[in-house]
Design a protein around this motif. Structure first.
Motif, short mmCIF file in Angstrom:
data_model
loop_
_atom_site.label_atom_id
_atom_site.label_comp_id
_atom_site.label_asym_id
_atom_site.label_seq_id
_atom_site.Cartn_x
_atom_site.Cartn_y
_atom_site.Cartn_z
N ARG A 40 78.04 26.38 62.90
CA ARG A 40 79.67 26.55 63.53
C ARG A 40 79.77 24.91 62.93
NH1 ARG A 40 78.04 29.63 67.28
NH2 ARG A 40 77.27 29.02 69.14
N ILE A 41 79.13 24.11 63.52
CA ILE A 41 79.20 22.40 63.87
C ILE A 41 79.92 22.40 61.69
CG2 ILE A 41 79.08 20.52 63.65
CD1 ILE A 41 77.42 20.70 66.84
N GLU A 42 78.52 23.17 61.11
CA GLU A 42 78.53 22.52 59.72
C GLU A 42 79.50 23.00 59.17
OE1 GLU A 42 73.75 21.49 58.83
OE2 GLU A 42 74.39 23.64 58.81
N ARG A 43 79.94 24.03 59.16
CA ARG A 43 81.14 24.60 58.42
C ARG A 43 82.35 23.94 59.36
NH1 ARG A 43 78.43 29.59 60.30
NH2 ARG A 43 79.99 29.54 62.33
N LEU A 44 82.17 23.41 60.25
CA LEU A 44 83.86 22.82 60.83
C LEU A 44 83.67 21.45 59.69
CD1 LEU A 44 86.16 22.70 62.62
CD2 LEU A 44 84.04 21.12 64.19
N LEU A 45 82.53 20.53 59.38
CA LEU A 45 82.67 20.02 58.48
C LEU A 45 82.83 19.47 57.75
CD1 LEU A 45 80.15 17.65 61.72
CD2 LEU A 45 82.92 17.40 61.63
N GLY A 46 82.05 21.13 57.05
CA GLY A 46 82.09 21.09 55.69
C GLY A 46 81.00 21.05 55.04
N GLY A 47 79.27 20.79 55.59
CA GLY A 47 78.06 20.32 54.67
C GLY A 47 77.27 20.58 56.07
N SER A 48 75.54 20.17 55.24
CA SER A 48 75.14 20.09 55.91
C SER A 48 74.87 18.28 56.37
CB SER A 48 73.64 20.49 54.49
OG SER A 48 74.31 22.07 53.95
N LEU A 49 74.52 18.98 57.68
CA LEU A 49 74.08 17.69 57.90
C LEU A 49 72.48 17.73 57.98
CD1 LEU A 49 76.66 18.54 61.46
CD2 LEU A 49 76.88 17.23 59.63
N PHE A 50 71.67 18.84 58.48
CA PHE A 50 70.53 18.82 58.86
C PHE A 50 69.36 19.76 57.82
CE2 PHE A 50 72.01 17.27 62.67
CZ PHE A 50 71.13 16.64 63.52
N VAL A 51 68.01 18.77 56.55
CA VAL A 51 67.30 19.91 56.12
C VAL A 51 65.82 19.74 56.52
CG1 VAL A 51 67.17 17.96 54.87
CG2 VAL A 51 66.74 20.14 53.09
N ARG A 52 65.26 21.25 56.91
CA ARG A 52 64.00 21.15 57.32
C ARG A 52 63.18 20.59 56.28
NH1 ARG A 52 63.66 24.62 61.16
NH2 ARG A 52 65.68 26.36 61.87
N ALA A 53 62.78 19.61 56.81
CA ALA A 53 61.37 19.54 56.04
C ALA A 53 60.05 19.10 57.11
CB ALA A 53 61.76 17.64 56.26
N GLY A 54 59.02 20.11 56.12
CA GLY A 54 57.90 20.48 57.46
C GLY A 54 57.95 21.43 58.54
N SER A 55 57.47 20.90 59.99
CA SER A 55 57.96 21.23 61.45
C SER A 55 58.83 20.64 61.82
CB SER A 55 56.74 21.27 61.97
OG SER A 55 56.12 19.25 62.49
N SER A 57 63.00 18.54 61.42
CA SER A 57 64.29 18.40 60.64
C SER A 57 64.44 17.20 60.28
CB SER A 57 65.83 19.41 61.48
OG SER A 57 65.19 20.37 61.56
N ARG A 58 65.24 17.28 59.42
CA ARG A 58 65.85 15.21 59.36
C ARG A 58 67.34 15.81 58.63
NH1 ARG A 58 65.94 14.35 53.70
NH2 ARG A 58 64.73 15.51 52.10
N PRO A 59 68.48 14.65 59.19
CA PRO A 59 69.71 14.60 59.30
C PRO A 59 69.86 14.28 56.91
CG PRO A 59 69.10 12.97 60.76
CD PRO A 59 67.99 12.89 59.77
N THR A 60 70.58 14.94 56.99
CA THR A 60 70.86 14.42 55.31
C THR A 60 71.91 13.35 55.32
OG1 THR A 60 72.71 15.68 55.90
CG2 THR A 60 71.40 16.95 54.38
N ALA A 61 72.37 13.36 53.77
CA ALA A 61 72.45 11.79 54.08
C ALA A 61 74.39 11.50 54.59
CB ALA A 61 72.91 11.81 52.72
N PHE A 62 75.41 13.46 54.85
CA PHE A 62 75.78 13.08 55.28
C PHE A 62 75.75 13.24 56.93
CE2 PHE A 62 79.49 16.77 56.61
CZ PHE A 62 80.76 15.81 56.93
#
Length: 322
Positions: A40-55, A57-62
């Motif tokens: 819901r927060i990502e939809r509100l802000l208009g972009g992905s905030l985290f990406v799953r990495a292995g086990s 999650s890490r932040p995207t640049a946005f």
């Protein structure tokens, strides 16, 4: 939906934990609930905030940009609350008291008790959709006291910023039609209801549902007919014989519907008073706790079915906290 302070705490918790699962445990959320909140927060802000990495999650640049702003806002809020706690209010008279509760049979009791204890306070009540939402509002200083509900063996963990006092532990009863063959008896075995349709209100409490499923498994069946409905239609449907429903023992019987205990108390519910540990209003917690316990006993004595059930068991009050 507008971006709120609690959303920033969610993002910061995920970043610090490096995992949605670990962040959910730290915040007292379930993993699916926190994932839905993040979406819901990502939809509100208009972009992905985290990406799953292995086990984890890490932040995207946005996400890193958003988190940098969030960290500054959260730090400023912590500094503000620390200064407020250290300085305290100028006026020793309590002028405002913000209460919270997920709607239930004790919500009105909380307001009435607080008003009797602090008659000069301007009291407001915020009803929450979930217990997790209520604890978030308490932890962030947007509520002063809350009436929290959870279940034995399915307790709701508190964040480190919060304190609580146990008010009572009650059994869970069942609503059935007064025409039901079991309505004439007492202490209905849960297994005797295995073939019934279970009418469930639109409650989002996953711990309640987990306790119910576990109790049914112990009774030897899986509830296969569960209908999630608006709470306003549960009583009429039960009264007309379309199913049964779980109920707090303080629920009042209505035309066509009776409240009956379940044999062996297979389920229970805990009532807790919760507040922010460092709040200037925390000094009122012991008095409010004691007043609530006394008021609650009076409510139990007025609840005919519950009071008779206690008397039959040789008890004069619900399971009091130690």
């Amino acid at each position: 939906m507008d971006l709120e302070f609690r959303h920033l705490r969610v993002l910061n918790a995920i970043a610090e934990a490096g995992s949605i699962t670990r962040a959910a445990a730290a915040l007292g959320f379930t993993q699916p609930a926190l994932t839905a909140q993040l979406q819901r927060i990502e939809r509100l802000l208009g972009g992905s905030l985290f990406v799953r990495a292995g086990s984890g999650s890490r932040p995207t640049a946005f996400g890193a940009m958003v988190l940098a702003h969030a960290h500054g806002i959260l730090t400023a809020h912590e500094d503000l609350m620390r200064d407020v706690r250290q300085r305290g209010p100028e006026d020793s008279d309590l002028t405002a008291l913000r209460l919270g509760s997920v709607p239930g049979p004790l919500t009105a009791v909380l307001v009435t008790t607080a008003r009797q204890l602090l008659p000069r306070a301007e009291i407001t009540l915020h009803t929450c959709d979930t217990e997790e939402e209520q604890l978030e509002l308490l932890a962030t200083g947007r509520l002063d006291f809350g009436l929290a509900v959870d279940y034995p063996e399915y307790e709701l963990p508190l964040r480190r910023e919060l304190s609580d006092a146990l008010l009572a532990v009650d059994p869970v009863f069942v609503l059935i039609s007064e025409q039901h063959p079991l309505a004439a008896g007492t202490d209905i075995p849960l297994s005797a209801l295995s073939g019934e349709a279970w009418l469930v209100g639109e409650n989002k409490d996953v711990r309640m549902r987990a306790q119910f499923r576990a109790a049914c498994r112990r009774a030897g069946f899986v509830p296969r007919r569960v209908q999630r409905l608006s709470a306003s239609v549960v009583f009429p449907l039960v009264g007309q014989g379309h199913g049964v429903a779980l109920a707090h023992p303080l629920v009042t019987e209505r035309e066509g519907v009776v409240v009956r205990p379940l044999a062996g108390d297979p389920m229970g519910v805990r009532q807790r008073l919760v507040w922010a540990t460092g709040s200037p209003l925390a000094e009122h917690a012991p008095a409010l706790r004691d007043a609530l316990r006394k008021a609650y006993r009076s409510e139990v004595q007025r609840a005919g079915v519950y009071w008779k059930w206690l008397e039959d068991k040789g008890r004069t009050s619900p399971s009091d906290p130690a």
